[in-house]
Design a protein around this motif. Structure first.
Motif, PDB file in Angstrom:
ATOM      1  N   ARG A   1      15.324   6.847   3.091  1.00  0.00           N
ATOM      2  CA  ARG A   1      14.489   6.032   3.049  1.00  0.00           C
ATOM      3  C   ARG A   1      15.071   4.760   1.970  1.00  0.00           C
ATOM      4  NH1 ARG A   1      12.595  11.109   1.909  1.00  0.00           N
ATOM      5  NH2 ARG A   1      11.101  11.753   2.791  1.00  0.00           N
ATOM      6  N   ASP A   2      16.077   5.097   1.190  1.00  0.00           N
ATOM      7  CA  ASP A   2      16.937   3.658   0.629  1.00  0.00           C
ATOM      8  C   ASP A   2      16.470   2.664   1.945  1.00  0.00           C
ATOM      9  OD1 ASP A   2      16.187   3.691  -1.749  1.00  0.00           O
ATOM     10  OD2 ASP A   2      18.547   4.829  -1.724  1.00  0.00           O
ATOM     11  N   ASP A   3      17.197   3.006   3.330  1.00  0.00           N
ATOM     12  CA  ASP A   3      17.570   1.748   4.016  1.00  0.00           C
ATOM     13  C   ASP A   3      15.788   1.633   4.896  1.00  0.00           C
ATOM     14  OD1 ASP A   3      20.420   1.820   4.051  1.00  0.00           O
ATOM     15  OD2 ASP A   3      20.416   4.239   5.134  1.00  0.00           O
ATOM     16  N   ILE A   4      14.990   1.962   4.909  1.00  0.00           N
ATOM     17  CA  ILE A   4      13.905   1.841   5.293  1.00  0.00           C
ATOM     18  C   ILE A   4      13.709   0.925   4.775  1.00  0.00           C
ATOM     19  CG2 ILE A   4      11.842   2.610   5.741  1.00  0.00           C
ATOM     20  CD1 ILE A   4      13.355   3.144   8.199  1.00  0.00           C
ATOM     21  N   ALA A   5      13.393   0.956   3.303  1.00  0.00           N
ATOM     22  CA  ALA A   5      12.953   0.178   2.446  1.00  0.00           C
ATOM     23  C   ALA A   5      13.229  -1.292   2.313  1.00  0.00           C
ATOM     24  CB  ALA A   5      12.633   0.600   0.538  1.00  0.00           C
ATOM     25  N   GLU A   6      14.389  -1.509   2.431  1.00  0.00           N
ATOM     26  CA  GLU A   6      15.676  -2.269   2.534  1.00  0.00           C
ATOM     27  C   GLU A   6      15.460  -3.156   3.918  1.00  0.00           C
ATOM     28  OE1 GLU A   6      19.903  -3.195   3.774  1.00  0.00           O
ATOM     29  OE2 GLU A   6      19.602  -2.813   1.410  1.00  0.00           O
ATOM     30  N   LEU A   7      15.167  -2.197   4.618  1.00  0.00           N
ATOM     31  CA  LEU A   7      14.702  -3.176   6.444  1.00  0.00           C
ATOM     32  C   LEU A   7      12.962  -3.426   5.934  1.00  0.00           C
ATOM     33  CD1 LEU A   7      15.000  -3.521   9.470  1.00  0.00           C
ATOM     34  CD2 LEU A   7      14.630  -1.430   9.706  1.00  0.00           C
ATOM     35  N   ALA A   8      12.148  -3.008   5.141  1.00  0.00           N
ATOM     36  CA  ALA A   8      10.718  -2.636   5.546  1.00  0.00           C
ATOM     37  C   ALA A   8      10.772  -4.957   4.612  1.00  0.00           C
ATOM     38  CB  ALA A   8       9.630  -2.569   4.425  1.00  0.00           C
TER      39      ALA A   8
ATOM     40  N   THR B   1       0.940  -0.965  -0.277  1.00  0.00           N
ATOM     41  CA  THR B   1      -0.089  -0.004  -0.160  1.00  0.00           C
ATOM     42  C   THR B   1       1.056   1.341  -0.126  1.00  0.00           C
ATOM     43  OG1 THR B   1       0.123   0.116   2.677  1.00  0.00           O
ATOM     44  CG2 THR B   1      -1.781  -1.499   1.078  1.00  0.00           C
ATOM     45  N   GLY B   2       0.426   2.276  -0.707  1.00  0.00           N
ATOM     46  CA  GLY B   2       1.198   3.524  -0.716  1.00  0.00           C
ATOM     47  C   GLY B   2       2.767   2.951  -1.229  1.00  0.00           C
ATOM     48  N   ALA B   3       2.118   2.441  -2.600  1.00  0.00           N
ATOM     49  CA  ALA B   3       3.207   2.079  -3.577  1.00  0.00           C
ATOM     50  C   ALA B   3       4.107   3.755  -4.625  1.00  0.00           C
ATOM     51  CB  ALA B   3       2.357   1.596  -4.518  1.00  0.00           C
ATOM     52  N   THR B   4       3.086   4.422  -4.653  1.00  0.00           N
ATOM     53  CA  THR B   4       3.807   5.328  -5.613  1.00  0.00           C
ATOM     54  C   THR B   4       5.037   6.824  -4.023  1.00  0.00           C
ATOM     55  OG1 THR B   4       1.576   6.799  -4.793  1.00  0.00           O
ATOM     56  CG2 THR B   4       1.927   5.695  -6.675  1.00  0.00           C
ATOM     57  N   GLY B   5       4.638   6.032  -2.789  1.00  0.00           N
ATOM     58  CA  GLY B   5       5.487   6.749  -1.988  1.00  0.00           C
ATOM     59  C   GLY B   5       6.623   7.135  -2.022  1.00  0.00           C
ATOM     60  N   GLY B   6       7.412   7.518  -1.177  1.00  0.00           N
ATOM     61  CA  GLY B   6       8.927   7.576  -1.676  1.00  0.00           C
ATOM     62  C   GLY B   6       9.680   6.225  -0.998  1.00  0.00           C
TER      63      GLY B   6
ATOM     64  N   ALA C   1      10.179  18.613  -3.624  1.00  0.00           N
ATOM     65  CA  ALA C   1      11.521  18.696  -3.177  1.00  0.00           C
ATOM     66  C   ALA C   1      11.970  18.476  -1.876  1.00  0.00           C
ATOM     67  CB  ALA C   1      12.478  19.429  -3.835  1.00  0.00           C
ATOM     68  N   LYS C   2      11.168  19.704  -1.542  1.00  0.00           N
ATOM     69  CA  LYS C   2      11.149  19.826   0.215  1.00  0.00           C
ATOM     70  C   LYS C   2      10.600  19.182   1.211  1.00  0.00           C
ATOM     71  CE  LYS C   2      10.409  24.875  -0.813  1.00  0.00           C
ATOM     72  NZ  LYS C   2       9.311  25.938  -0.515  1.00  0.00           N
ATOM     73  N   TYR C   3       9.854  18.194   0.926  1.00  0.00           N
ATOM     74  CA  TYR C   3       9.759  16.970   1.416  1.00  0.00           C
ATOM     75  C   TYR C   3      10.757  16.203   1.523  1.00  0.00           C
ATOM     76  CZ  TYR C   3       7.086  13.207   2.929  1.00  0.00           C
ATOM     77  OH  TYR C   3       6.709  11.765   3.568  1.00  0.00           O
ATOM     78  N   PHE C   4      10.994  15.445   0.783  1.00  0.00           N
ATOM     79  CA  PHE C   4      11.767  14.893   0.384  1.00  0.00           C
ATOM     80  C   PHE C   4      13.268  14.826   0.966  1.00  0.00           C
ATOM     81  CE2 PHE C   4       8.841  13.205  -3.334  1.00  0.00           C
ATOM     82  CZ  PHE C   4       8.600  11.571  -2.580  1.00  0.00           C
ATOM     83  N   ASN C   5      13.534  15.835   0.845  1.00  0.00           N
ATOM     84  CA  ASN C   5      14.863  16.913   1.582  1.00  0.00           C
ATOM     85  C   ASN C   5      14.876  15.814   2.911  1.00  0.00           C
ATOM     86  OD1 ASN C   5      16.362  18.656   3.427  1.00  0.00           O
ATOM     87  ND2 ASN C   5      16.641  18.720   1.244  1.00  0.00           N
ATOM     88  N   GLY C   6      13.804  16.283   3.589  1.00  0.00           N
ATOM     89  CA  GLY C   6      14.235  15.511   5.429  1.00  0.00           C
ATOM     90  C   GLY C   6      15.000  16.182   5.918  1.00  0.00           C
ATOM     91  N   ILE C   7      16.156  17.331   5.555  1.00  0.00           N
ATOM     92  CA  ILE C   7      16.758  17.572   6.744  1.00  0.00           C
ATOM     93  C   ILE C   7      16.786  19.164   6.944  1.00  0.00           C
ATOM     94  CG2 ILE C   7      19.215  18.574   6.844  1.00  0.00           C
ATOM     95  CD1 ILE C   7      20.065  15.846   5.495  1.00  0.00           C
ATOM     96  N   THR C   8      16.089  20.497   5.705  1.00  0.00           N
ATOM     97  CA  THR C   8      15.915  21.724   6.087  1.00  0.00           C
ATOM     98  C   THR C   8      14.030  21.676   6.905  1.00  0.00           C
ATOM     99  OG1 THR C   8      16.975  21.900   4.377  1.00  0.00           O
ATOM    100  CG2 THR C   8      15.630  23.468   5.427  1.00  0.00           C
ATOM    101  N   PHE C   9      14.446  21.706   7.612  1.00  0.00           N
ATOM    102  CA  PHE C   9      12.612  22.182   8.306  1.00  0.00           C
ATOM    103  C   PHE C   9      11.987  23.203   7.707  1.00  0.00           C
ATOM    104  CE2 PHE C   9       9.826  24.304  11.552  1.00  0.00           C
ATOM    105  CZ  PHE C   9       9.368  22.968  11.593  1.00  0.00           C
ATOM    106  N   TYR C  10      10.908  23.001   6.809  1.00  0.00           N
ATOM    107  CA  TYR C  10      10.094  23.553   6.642  1.00  0.00           C
ATOM    108  C   TYR C  10       9.148  23.773   7.825  1.00  0.00           C
ATOM    109  CZ  TYR C  10      12.348  23.343   2.429  1.00  0.00           C
ATOM    110  OH  TYR C  10      13.764  24.240   1.371  1.00  0.00           O
TER     111      TYR C  10
ATOM    112  N   GLU D   1      16.778  11.103   1.587  1.00  0.00           N
ATOM    113  CA  GLU D   1      16.653  11.137   0.223  1.00  0.00           C
ATOM    114  C   GLU D   1      18.412  10.184  -0.626  1.00  0.00           C
ATOM    115  OE1 GLU D   1      14.435  10.664  -3.049  1.00  0.00           O
ATOM    116  OE2 GLU D   1      13.744  10.393  -1.134  1.00  0.00           O
ATOM    117  N   GLU D   2      19.086  10.097   0.685  1.00  0.00           N
ATOM    118  CA  GLU D   2      20.645   9.689   0.738  1.00  0.00           C
ATOM    119  C   GLU D   2      20.533   8.451   0.788  1.00  0.00           C
ATOM    120  OE1 GLU D   2      22.989  12.534   4.241  1.00  0.00           O
ATOM    121  OE2 GLU D   2      21.035  10.988   5.081  1.00  0.00           O
TER     122      GLU D   2
END
Length: 668
Positions: free
Chosen positions: A577-584, A160-165, A250-259, A556-557
């Motif tokens: 996100r790559d690490d979390i996908a691998e962990l999942a 589920t949520g297959a189009t998410g990051g 891009a701002k959302y996926f950055n994950g480091i800079t606060f908005y 996005e590292e």
């Protein structure tokens, strides 16, 4: 020989139930009875050929011929005198030849001669080669290290949520491992653009893109969960910068800079009610709690049609039974998708001991191809009985007169109960006798099932709970399941991505000013973390073997940064996100992950940018990483204590009350 006798013999010949000799035979159902045409007696005798002296099982019998005025009545069965003259010894109850023929037709059908070069034979050979090629291709694509329920392309993983990051990365990793994936999204064109470069998916590609929404309960249909063996839940409420974001987010996926954030969805619907809907539908329609073989749902109508009556009429008896799916016969608190009382399959009739009979049964036609239940170690029947003791048989060979693996179970009149039939306790039987030195049970080649009420036990002794007369056994489902033991942990069937910090809002032991923005702004974000925690509780209370992953801030590292896992909900930091996908994905494949709730982050400061692991870095061993963690640790307040390990155990009464309350919230 009369015209009626000639017709009967012709029927048996057409059914393929006769030998090639001049003396036809009836066979295939645990009995072989030569048919002798006794001209002197004017009757067709079901007697052995050796001068009709060796009686077949349950006694020899003759079928008297009928006059024209009696043709609508069943054949009259009379016990043979044994001297071959056809004179009756004693009257017996009428035997229904038509029902006997009907039984043969249902299970065997008319047998047509086939030459090895016929079109039918060629089609069967092509089908067999295709199945072998598919199995080989699945092994070539991947499959190493997969659990049995996913190996060889057996089960489907619903994402589920297959189009998410994270979701789209999970889909890609599963496909690389040779796992069949059903990608669930709200927008199909967007999903195809992300996952297949805009191309429509085809059968056999290993990827199926479907449109559904966990918020919309009506979209979670049985077809969506068909063959689903595991679920990876990546759906989450969308959080975006208040000042806006580009189409690529891009701002959302950055994950480091606060908005300054805001939520675009309603967290209560997405994080809690949607999870309620997903868990309920997956439990009912999918195989994550076990492979559903038979259930009283519209999608299982064809499966129930494979059951047919196989009573003692095949041995000359007069017992009669049948199976029918009855609306409203299910459990009173179970509802169908339309809101009406649930249906159930009712096995009923009357068992009689006349004519040396004494059993009723229903059996499935042979499955083609045979069922592979090697990923499971038991069958689970949900039944309401009548106080009788029933026998359940599993056939791992296709022959109708073959041996079977059997077990018995007792029922309580009028009460619903779960009946587990472990494969390890099955007894190898031929009819009513145990077989010595049995071969190994073959769960990967199951041909048919049989449910029986008989006056005999497995060892040939009388069934102590047997009583002749009317009977009724109601069944709502039959599943193949894995029975968890203390020594062996099951693989997770549901991996859910939540968030670190879900237990922190309002916790007195924390300095709120040092917490991440989502914790500090939980109320402003419509209690996003509060509802994420409620969704976690739904999963933990569902009984599904599950893993709940709580990542810190997502970036996005690239993958491969040193990873830290913890419990008690204290971790702060970032994770790729790559690490979390691998962990999942690894949580589905690693038994140590089952039953865990844990937080995860990388061992890097926010200000340190990770550029990737050096070449030659060994792959992570998730069994070693997750092995030291404890089941049942959530970080929640329980009875005034933080359950960061060694928590106080809640009483069963409190757990039941809490589960009922949560069910009412889901339904409201």
């Amino acid at each position: 020989m009369s015209l009626l006798q000639a017709k009967a013999a012709a029927v048996l010949v057409a059914l393929g139930c006769t030998s090639t000799s001049t003396t036809p035979t009836v066979s295939g159902f645990g009995v072989v009875i030569p048919v002798v045409l006794n001209k002197r007696a004017g009757a067709t005798s079901f007697l052995p050929q050796q001068q009709q002296q060796q009686l077949p099982l349950h006694g020899a019998s003759t079928i008297s011929s009928r006059s024209t005025s009696q043709r609508k009545a069943p054949f009259t069965i009379m016990e043979a005198s044994g001297d071959g003259n056809g004179e009756p010894k004693a009257k017996r109850e009428p035997w229904e030849f038509r029902r006997f023929v009907k039984t043969l037709v249902f299970f065997q059908g008319p047998r047509r001669p086939r030459l090895p070069f016929s079109s039918t034979a060629r089609a069967e050979r092509r089908s067999r080669r295709s199945r072998q090629a598919t199995k080989g291709a699945a092994g070539a694509e991947g499959g190493e290290g997969l659990p049995p329920f996913l190996a060889g392309g057996k089960g489907v993983v619903l994402v589920t949520g297959a189009t998410g990051g994270v979701g789209r990365r999970v889909v890609e990793l599963l496909r690389q491992k040779g796992v069949s994936v059903r990608a669930m999204a709200r927008n199909k064109s967007k999903a195809l653009a992300m996952l297949t470069e805009g191309k429509e998916t085809k059968g056999g590609s290993g990827l199926d893109v479907v449109v559904a929404n966990i918020i919309d309960k009506s979209s979670l249909t049985p077809s969506l969960f068909k063959d689903v063996a595991a679920v990876v839940s990546c759906t989450a409420a969308i959080v975006r910068p208040k000042e806006g974001d580009g189409p690529d987010r891009a701002k959302y996926f950055n994950g480091i800079t606060f908005y300054e954030p805001e939520v675009a969805d309603v967290p209560k619907e997405t994080e809690f009610e949607g999870i309620c809907n997903l868990v309920e539908a997956a439990s009912r329609y999918s195989d994550i709690k076990g492979k559903t073989l038979f259930a009283c749902l519209p999608s299982f109508q064809e499966e129930w049609r494979q059951w047919g009556a196989l009573d003692d009429v095949v041995m000359g008896g007069v017992s009669e039974s049948g199976l029918r799916v009855v609306p409203g016969a299910g459990e009173t608190d179970a509802k169908s998708s339309s809101g009406s009382p649930a249906a159930a399959a009712v096995f009923s009739g009357e068992v009689k001991t006349s004519n040396s009979g004494g059993f009723v049964s229903i059996r499935t036609r042979n499955a083609s191809p045979p069922l592979d239940l090697s990923a499971y170690d038991a069958l689970r029947l949900r039944v309401k009985g009548d106080g009788n003791r029933y026998k359940f048989s599993i056939y791992d060979s296709p022959g109708w007169n073959s041996k079977a693996w059997c077990d018995t179970f007792d029922t309580v009149k009028g009460e619903w109960m779960d009946v587990d039939i472990p494969f390890s306790t099955l007894k190898y039987n031929f009819r009513t006798e145990s077989v010595k030195d049995p071969p190994p049970f073959s769960p990967d080649s199951i041909h048919s099932f049989q449910l029986m009420l008989s006056k005999f036990e497995l060892d040939g002794k009388l069934n102590p709970n047997f009583s002749a007369g009317p009977f009724e056994l109601t069944t709502s489902s039959i599943k193949a399941v894995s029975i968890e033991t203390a020594e062996e942990r099951q693989n997770s069937r549901l991996v859910h991505l939540s968030s670190a910090g879900v237990t922190r809002p309002g916790r007195p032991d924390l300095d709120i000013d040092t917490e991440p923005p989502a914790v500090r702004m939980n109320e402003m974000l419509s209690y996003l973390l509060t509802y994420k925690l409620k969704g976690e509780d739904v999963i933990r209370d569902s009984g599904i073997p599950a893993t709940i992953i709580r990542p810190c801030a997502l970036t996005e590292e690239p993958a491969g940064a040193p990873m830290i896992v913890g419990q008690g909900d204290y971790l702060k930091g970032k994770i790729s996100r790559d690490d979390i996908a691998e962990l999942a994905v690894s949580s589905l494949l690693t038994p140590e992950a089952s039953g865990l709730t844990f937080e995860v982050k990388s061992d890097l400061a926010f200000s340190t940018l990770w550029e990737g692991a050096p070449q030659g870095t060994p792959a992570r061993s998730y069994g070693d990483i997750l092995g030291p963690l404890e089941q049942g640790v959530t970080g929640k307040e329980v009875d005034g204590r933080q359950d960061s390990g060694g928590r106080r155990k809640r009483s069963p009464r409190r757990l039941r009350r809490k589960k009922r309350t949560r069910r009412r919230l889901c339904e409201s």
